[in-house]
Design a protein around this motif. Structure first.
Motif, PDB file in Angstrom:
ATOM      1  N   GLU A  57      -2.426   5.635   6.868  1.00 39.27           N
ATOM      2  CA  GLU A  57      -3.346   5.284   7.963  1.00 39.27           C
ATOM      3  C   GLU A  57      -4.681   4.794   7.419  1.00 39.27           C
ATOM      4  O   GLU A  57      -5.242   3.822   7.918  1.00 39.27           O
ATOM      5  CB  GLU A  57      -3.556   6.517   8.857  1.00 39.27           C
ATOM      6  CG  GLU A  57      -4.391   6.276  10.075  1.00 39.27           C
ATOM      7  CD  GLU A  57      -3.697   5.394  11.103  1.00 39.27           C
ATOM      8  OE1 GLU A  57      -4.440   4.695  11.819  1.00 39.27           O
ATOM      9  OE2 GLU A  57      -2.445   5.386  11.192  1.00 39.27           O
ATOM     10  N   LEU A  58      -5.182   5.452   6.379  1.00 36.44           N
ATOM     11  CA  LEU A  58      -6.440   5.046   5.754  1.00 36.44           C
ATOM     12  C   LEU A  58      -6.307   3.656   5.147  1.00 36.44           C
ATOM     13  O   LEU A  58      -7.219   2.828   5.267  1.00 36.44           O
ATOM     14  CB  LEU A  58      -6.862   6.063   4.699  1.00 36.44           C
ATOM     15  CG  LEU A  58      -8.170   5.781   3.964  1.00 36.44           C
ATOM     16  CD1 LEU A  58      -9.351   5.716   4.938  1.00 36.44           C
ATOM     17  CD2 LEU A  58      -8.427   6.811   2.899  1.00 36.44           C
ATOM     18  N   ALA A  59      -5.180   3.369   4.518  1.00 33.76           N
ATOM     19  CA  ALA A  59      -4.948   2.049   3.910  1.00 33.76           C
ATOM     20  C   ALA A  59      -4.949   0.976   4.972  1.00 33.76           C
ATOM     21  O   ALA A  59      -5.534  -0.115   4.790  1.00 33.76           O
ATOM     22  CB  ALA A  59      -3.658   2.052   3.130  1.00 33.76           C
ATOM     23  N   LYS A  60      -4.317   1.243   6.123  1.00 36.79           N
ATOM     24  CA  LYS A  60      -4.315   0.269   7.233  1.00 36.79           C
ATOM     25  C   LYS A  60      -5.721   0.003   7.734  1.00 36.79           C
ATOM     26  O   LYS A  60      -6.096  -1.151   7.986  1.00 36.79           O
ATOM     27  CB  LYS A  60      -3.456   0.786   8.389  1.00 36.79           C
ATOM     28  CG  LYS A  60      -1.985   0.762   8.155  1.00 36.79           C
ATOM     29  CD  LYS A  60      -1.260   1.303   9.372  1.00 36.79           C
ATOM     30  CE  LYS A  60       0.209   1.475   9.106  1.00 36.79           C
ATOM     31  NZ  LYS A  60       0.891   2.082  10.273  1.00 36.79           N
ATOM     32  N   ILE A  61      -6.506   1.040   7.863  1.00 38.76           N
ATOM     33  CA  ILE A  61      -7.888   0.894   8.361  1.00 38.76           C
ATOM     34  C   ILE A  61      -8.710   0.056   7.384  1.00 38.76           C
ATOM     35  O   ILE A  61      -9.469  -0.821   7.776  1.00 38.76           O
ATOM     36  CB  ILE A  61      -8.538   2.251   8.626  1.00 38.76           C
ATOM     37  CG1 ILE A  61      -7.849   2.974   9.786  1.00 38.76           C
ATOM     38  CG2 ILE A  61     -10.037   2.129   8.904  1.00 38.76           C
ATOM     39  CD1 ILE A  61      -8.269   4.398   9.996  1.00 38.76           C
ATOM     40  N   LEU A  62      -8.557   0.348   6.094  1.00 39.48           N
ATOM     41  CA  LEU A  62      -9.317  -0.379   5.092  1.00 39.48           C
ATOM     42  C   LEU A  62      -8.902  -1.849   5.024  1.00 39.48           C
ATOM     43  O   LEU A  62      -9.731  -2.732   4.785  1.00 39.48           O
ATOM     44  CB  LEU A  62      -9.174   0.281   3.730  1.00 39.48           C
ATOM     45  CG  LEU A  62      -9.855   1.647   3.601  1.00 39.48           C
ATOM     46  CD1 LEU A  62      -9.528   2.296   2.247  1.00 39.48           C
ATOM     47  CD2 LEU A  62     -11.350   1.526   3.753  1.00 39.48           C
ATOM     48  N   GLU A  63      -7.600  -2.147   5.210  1.00 41.87           N
ATOM     49  CA  GLU A  63      -7.122  -3.534   5.192  1.00 41.87           C
ATOM     50  C   GLU A  63      -7.682  -4.300   6.373  1.00 41.87           C
ATOM     51  O   GLU A  63      -8.090  -5.460   6.240  1.00 41.87           O
ATOM     52  CB  GLU A  63      -5.595  -3.581   5.240  1.00 41.87           C
ATOM     53  CG  GLU A  63      -4.933  -3.207   3.934  1.00 41.87           C
ATOM     54  CD  GLU A  63      -3.417  -3.204   4.058  1.00 41.87           C
ATOM     55  OE1 GLU A  63      -2.876  -3.758   5.018  1.00 41.87           O
ATOM     56  OE2 GLU A  63      -2.799  -2.601   3.162  1.00 41.87           O
TER      57      GLU A  63
END
Length: 149
Positions: free
Chosen positions: A139-145
Motif C-alpha cells: 500500500e505504501l509503494a502504491k501511494i509513493l508511486e
C-alpha cells in the motif's frame, strides 16, 4: 575549651517560654507538664509547641494544663480537656484514626498513583513501532508511486 563547649550547648538549646511563675513546685508534675506541652501546638504560632511559644494564648494553655495536672487529671485527661476546648488542631501529632486516616493515607497514595502514571507514560513513549506487514508495504509503494507521477 570547656567554657566554649558550655556556651555553645547553651546557645544551641531551645529557649523555653515557660515563665518562672508558671513552674510548679512539684518537680514530677512539672516534668509531666513539660512533656505534655511539647505535644501541644500553639494556636497563634502554629508551628511551635506551647512550651516554646511566647504568645499569650500559649501561656494560658500552659497554665491551664498545669491546673489540670494539679487537680489530679491523668496525662490523657488533661490533653483531652484541651483538645475538647480547642480542637485537634492543638495536637502537634494528630491521631491516625477515624477521619484523620484519610489525611495520613492520601499523600502516599497520590504519590504512588503519580508514579504509576509516570511509569506508564514513559513505557508508552519508549515502545518501538512495529515493522510494516507485506500488505502495508504494498500500500505504501502504491501511494509513493502515485505521488511521484
Amino acid at each position: 575549651m570547656k567554657r566554649f563547649a558550655l556556651i555553645l550547648a547553651l546557645l544551641a538549646s531551645p529557649l523555653w517560654a515557660v515563665e518562672p511563675d508558671e513552674i510548679l513546685d512539684d518537680p514530677v508534675l512539672e516534668e509531666r507538664a513539660r512533656d505534655l506541652s511539647q505535644g501541644l501546638r500553639c494556636p497563634v504560632c502554629q508551628n511551635e509547641s506551647i512550651d516554646e511559644s511566647n504568645a499569650t494564648l500559649a501561656r494560658e494553655l500552659r497554665i491551664l494544663l498545669r491546673e489540670r495536672l494539679v487537680a489530679g487529671d491523668t496525662d490523657e485527661q488533661a490533653v483531652d480537656f484541651i483538645v475538647a476546648r480547642y480542637g485537634e488542631f492543638v495536637l502537634l501529632r494528630p491521631d491516625t484514626s477515624g477521619a484523620n486516616i484519610i489525611l495520613w493515607v492520601a499523600a502516599p497514595m497520590m504519590f504512588v498513583i503519580a508514579l504509576g502514571i509516570g511509569w506508564t507514560a514513559i513505557r508508552r513513549k519508549k515502545a518501538a513501532p512495529t515493522a510494516l506487514s507485506d500488505e502495508e508495504k504494498a500500500e505504501l509503494a502504491k501511494i509513493l508511486e502515485r505521488d511521484a507521477v
